[in-house]
Design an enzyme around this catalytic site. Sequence first.
Site, short mmCIF file in Angstrom:
data_model
loop_
_atom_site.label_atom_id
_atom_site.label_comp_id
_atom_site.label_asym_id
_atom_site.label_seq_id
_atom_site.Cartn_x
_atom_site.Cartn_y
_atom_site.Cartn_z
CG HIS A 195 -1.83 1.06 1.12
ND1 HIS A 195 -1.43 2.22 1.66
CD2 HIS A 195 -2.65 1.49 1.25
CE1 HIS A 195 -3.05 2.83 1.88
NE2 HIS A 195 -3.66 2.26 1.85
N PRO A 196 0.37 2.42 -0.77
CG PRO A 196 -0.68 3.80 -2.25
CD PRO A 196 -1.04 2.39 -1.10
CB VAL A 197 1.30 4.78 3.92
CG1 VAL A 197 0.20 5.91 3.25
CG2 VAL A 197 0.47 3.59 4.53
CE LYS A 198 1.36 -1.00 5.25
NZ LYS A 198 -0.40 -0.60 4.98
CB THR A 199 9.14 -0.12 3.78
OG1 THR A 199 8.44 0.29 5.15
CG2 THR A 199 10.37 0.21 3.66
#
Length: 390
Positions: A195-199
Amino acid sequence: MSGFLPYGKQTIEDDDVAAVAEALRGDFLTTGPTVEAFETAFAAKVGAEHAIAVSNGTATLHLAMLALGVGANNEDGGDVCIAPSITFLATANCARYVGAEVVFADVDPDSGLMTPDTLAKALNSAPGKRVKAVLPVHLRGDVCDLPALKAMASASGAVLVEDAPHALGSIGTFGGTAHPVGDCAFSSFASFSFHPVKTLATGEGGMLTTNDAALAAKARLLRSHGMVREPGGDPWWYEMPELGFNYRIPDVLCALGLSQLRKLDRFVARRRELAALYATLLAERAPRVRLAASPAHSHPALHLLTVLIDFEAEGISRRTVVESLKAQGIGTQVHYIPVHRQPYYVNRQGLADLPGADAWYARCLTLPLYPTMTDGDVERVVDALAGILG
């Protein structure tokens, strides 16, 4: 005021855009060679034998349950999975997708992690039930005590499935040996989200890793409708011996994932630098504001920068803090509302008594953390928080 600082944000650079554009010009948009290339590179990065790329992180957990044979079709009432209450909904829901029941484990109130003590209490609360899987969550990126949890799960006839979307790049050191999260040295599967907020970001997407060839083959089969083709048979022929799902991930997203994976070490290093600066600056505000606790065995690549604040003692509500920070261009989030308090689970099994999870939830607040932040951004966040708390 400078630009808005969200709590998390993808880092997309020119080479990422170029990789996606190249994939778009290729012959495959989905189920092509870039998927396998991403899987191979990812498995090598985390030290696992197999990696299975899928459409999202929730799908990884569902496939893990299916591949392990977790379910309800048993004469003695079905299987049970144990999940910590401090996590995203999917950790518990994956058990329900296959008809298994969920027993919620409490967490350490200062780290938010499942511990051997909280797992022991959860196991003791399920006498006579067949516990099939234990799902520790590497919350924020900190690594759970995997050897101890595995030993306890094995003694109960269960396996570990690591829910690791927060922990790509994290390392747990056990018995003097460093284990990258995802190497599955102590688990049947490890699950990741992009997901976009992941590393590492692919927009939507996920990855399962395992060292068990049979489990990997099962997950791959179920990822694409359960279809099989006979080698050397008619080129159009396929059969579906069991029900599967469409959890395939497009080549385009895997092209982005491959590009991001090449810079994972840089992303992790910068996250660690920023987290260290937060720790230094927040130390001056202790004990009013302090970082979530990190176990000694954990060397995290933090996905989330979570602080603990005694809002009641401060005489201020969390909502007031959140809204005041937002007014200064600083985004925050709460990770997580305890899943055992969600109406679906309360209506199904009553309200569990999990004081650690409740204590964590009452104090937690996630502050901005992502690789393109500057040191000045961290100073701005800490100064704003200190000003709001007076």
